[in-house]
Design a protein around this motif. Structure first.
Motif, PDB file in Angstrom:
ATOM      1  N   ILE A   9       0.835  -1.202   0.000  1.00  0.00           N
ATOM      2  CA  ILE A   9       0.000   0.000   0.000  1.00  0.00           C
ATOM      3  C   ILE A   9       0.870   1.253   0.000  1.00  0.00           C
ATOM      4  CG2 ILE A   9      -1.653   1.335   1.381  1.00  0.00           C
ATOM      5  CD1 ILE A   9      -2.859  -1.427   2.218  1.00  0.00           C
ATOM      6  N   ILE A  10       2.017   1.188   0.701  1.00  0.00           N
ATOM      7  CA  ILE A  10       2.944   2.327   0.737  1.00  0.00           C
ATOM      8  C   ILE A  10       3.655   2.475  -0.609  1.00  0.00           C
ATOM      9  CG2 ILE A  10       5.138   3.148   1.730  1.00  0.00           C
ATOM     10  CD1 ILE A  10       4.195   1.976   4.416  1.00  0.00           C
ATOM     11  N   LEU A  11       4.090   1.354  -1.206  1.00  0.00           N
ATOM     12  CA  LEU A  11       4.914   1.412  -2.415  1.00  0.00           C
ATOM     13  C   LEU A  11       4.158   1.780  -3.676  1.00  0.00           C
ATOM     14  CD1 LEU A  11       7.235  -1.678  -1.895  1.00  0.00           C
ATOM     15  CD2 LEU A  11       7.798   0.731  -1.561  1.00  0.00           C
TER      16      LEU A  11
ATOM     17  N   PHE B 280       4.110   5.486  -4.548  1.00  0.00           N
ATOM     18  CA  PHE B 280       5.429   5.967  -4.942  1.00  0.00           C
ATOM     19  C   PHE B 280       5.771   5.533  -6.364  1.00  0.00           C
ATOM     20  CE2 PHE B 280       6.369   6.294  -0.302  1.00  0.00           C
ATOM     21  CZ  PHE B 280       6.708   7.635  -0.302  1.00  0.00           C
ATOM     22  N   LEU B 281       5.490   4.286  -6.705  1.00  0.00           N
ATOM     23  CA  LEU B 281       5.791   3.801  -8.043  1.00  0.00           C
ATOM     24  C   LEU B 281       4.925   4.499  -9.091  1.00  0.00           C
ATOM     25  CD1 LEU B 281       6.264   0.015  -7.265  1.00  0.00           C
ATOM     26  CD2 LEU B 281       8.029   1.767  -7.596  1.00  0.00           C
TER      27      LEU B 281
ATOM     28  N   THR C 145       5.856  11.117 -13.182  1.00  0.00           N
ATOM     29  CA  THR C 145       6.998  12.023 -13.326  1.00  0.00           C
ATOM     30  C   THR C 145       7.750  11.743 -14.617  1.00  0.00           C
ATOM     31  OG1 THR C 145       7.235  12.135 -10.925  1.00  0.00           O
ATOM     32  CG2 THR C 145       9.131  12.811 -12.214  1.00  0.00           C
ATOM     33  N   ALA C 146       7.974  10.458 -14.894  1.00  0.00           N
ATOM     34  CA  ALA C 146       8.701  10.095 -16.113  1.00  0.00           C
ATOM     35  C   ALA C 146       7.926  10.518 -17.358  1.00  0.00           C
ATOM     36  CB  ALA C 146       8.958   8.592 -16.134  1.00  0.00           C
ATOM     37  N   ALA C 147       6.621  10.324 -17.356  1.00  0.00           N
ATOM     38  CA  ALA C 147       5.805  10.707 -18.513  1.00  0.00           C
ATOM     39  C   ALA C 147       5.830  12.213 -18.713  1.00  0.00           C
ATOM     40  CB  ALA C 147       4.369  10.216 -18.319  1.00  0.00           C
TER      41      ALA C 147
ATOM     42  N   PHE D 108      14.743   4.647  -2.837  1.00  0.00           N
ATOM     43  CA  PHE D 108      15.279   5.010  -1.530  1.00  0.00           C
ATOM     44  C   PHE D 108      14.169   5.474  -0.587  1.00  0.00           C
ATOM     45  CE2 PHE D 108      16.850   8.290   1.378  1.00  0.00           C
ATOM     46  CZ  PHE D 108      17.749   7.542   2.121  1.00  0.00           C
ATOM     47  N   VAL D 109      13.311   6.347  -1.061  1.00  0.00           N
ATOM     48  CA  VAL D 109      12.214   6.844  -0.237  1.00  0.00           C
ATOM     49  C   VAL D 109      11.259   5.707   0.131  1.00  0.00           C
ATOM     50  CG1 VAL D 109      10.193   8.380  -0.191  1.00  0.00           C
ATOM     51  CG2 VAL D 109      12.376   9.219  -1.059  1.00  0.00           C
ATOM     52  N   SER D 110      10.995   4.825  -0.817  1.00  0.00           N
ATOM     53  CA  SER D 110      10.114   3.684  -0.559  1.00  0.00           C
ATOM     54  C   SER D 110      10.700   2.762   0.497  1.00  0.00           C
ATOM     55  CB  SER D 110       9.871   2.889  -1.839  1.00  0.00           C
ATOM     56  OG  SER D 110       9.242   3.682  -2.795  1.00  0.00           O
ATOM     57  N   MET D 111      11.969   2.430   0.379  1.00  0.00           N
ATOM     58  CA  MET D 111      12.607   1.547   1.357  1.00  0.00           C
ATOM     59  C   MET D 111      12.672   2.213   2.727  1.00  0.00           C
ATOM     60  SD  MET D 111      13.073  -1.289  -0.052  1.00  0.00           S
ATOM     61  CE  MET D 111      11.571  -0.985  -0.959  1.00  0.00           C
ATOM     62  N   LEU D 112      12.905   3.506   2.755  1.00  0.00           N
ATOM     63  CA  LEU D 112      12.897   4.236   4.021  1.00  0.00           C
ATOM     64  C   LEU D 112      11.513   4.172   4.662  1.00  0.00           C
ATOM     65  CD1 LEU D 112      14.554   5.993   5.958  1.00  0.00           C
ATOM     66  CD2 LEU D 112      13.844   7.984   4.627  1.00  0.00           C
ATOM     67  N   ALA D 113      10.476   4.329   3.846  1.00  0.00           N
ATOM     68  CA  ALA D 113       9.102   4.243   4.359  1.00  0.00           C
ATOM     69  C   ALA D 113       8.808   2.838   4.889  1.00  0.00           C
ATOM     70  CB  ALA D 113       8.103   4.622   3.257  1.00  0.00           C
ATOM     71  N   VAL D 114       9.316   1.812   4.212  1.00  0.00           N
ATOM     72  CA  VAL D 114       9.112   0.428   4.652  1.00  0.00           C
ATOM     73  C   VAL D 114       9.806   0.193   5.998  1.00  0.00           C
ATOM     74  CG1 VAL D 114       9.773  -1.969   4.108  1.00  0.00           C
ATOM     75  CG2 VAL D 114       8.675  -0.541   2.372  1.00  0.00           C
TER      76      VAL D 114
END
Length: 158
Positions: free
Chosen positions: A31-33, A36-37, A43-45, A69-75
């Motif tokens: 749910i967190i990731l 972010f993805l 952003t890329a588009a 990095f932000v996702s892993m930090l949130a995890v």
């Protein structure tokens, strides 16, 4: 409760509680990731229409790495808060431990504080080295894993 009257949680009970907690945290982490993805894709588009293709590759890589990095930090933060808040609560247990009737206490059988629960959580990184710290729970007198010994904790059956 006197130390001689305590029933310590064995390796397999703790393992099953850990699996339950892992599944619950896995759902939360997904749910967190996902947002972010999704943000990376958006952003890329948006960047693709504004920049040439050569710099777009570098921009996308930076976006992916920073999102990772932000996702892993949130995890890590989610896991830390889950374990530390639950184990230092009045129940003294995560949902997995509660399901099996287990409780984390001090060596005297008292409720652990948030600081001790935090130390116990991050001590699991040391226990994870070749899983030796976890396996210790099967062989120590009070069924303590390495992170329990480091934090001065016991896992008991209620």
């Amino acid at each position: 409760m006197e130390q001689s009257q305590r029933a310590y949680a064995g390796f397999w009970m703790r393992f099953i509680a850990s699996v339950i907690d892992g599944v619950l945290l896995g759902v939360v982490n997904i749910i967190i990731l996902i947002p972010f993805l999704g943000l990376v894709g958006i952003t890329a588009a948006a960047r693709a229409s504004d920049v040439d293709m050569e710099s777009e590759g570098a921009g996308l890589m930076i976006a992916l790495l920073s999102t990772y990095f932000v996702s892993m930090l949130a995890v890590v933060i989610a896991g830390w808060l889950y374990f530390a808040l639950m184990e230092s609560s009045a129940r003294g247990a995560t949902l997995g431990k509660m399901a099996l009737g287990l409780r984390v206490t001090t060596l005297n059988g008292d409720r652990i504080g948030f600081g001790r629960a935090t130390g116990r959580y991050f001590g699991k990184a040391v226990s994870s080295i070749l899983l030796i710290g976890y396996i210790m729970a099967a062989f120590t007198r009070q069924k303590q894993a390495l992170h329990d010994i480091m934090a001065g904790c016991l896992v008991t059956r209620t």
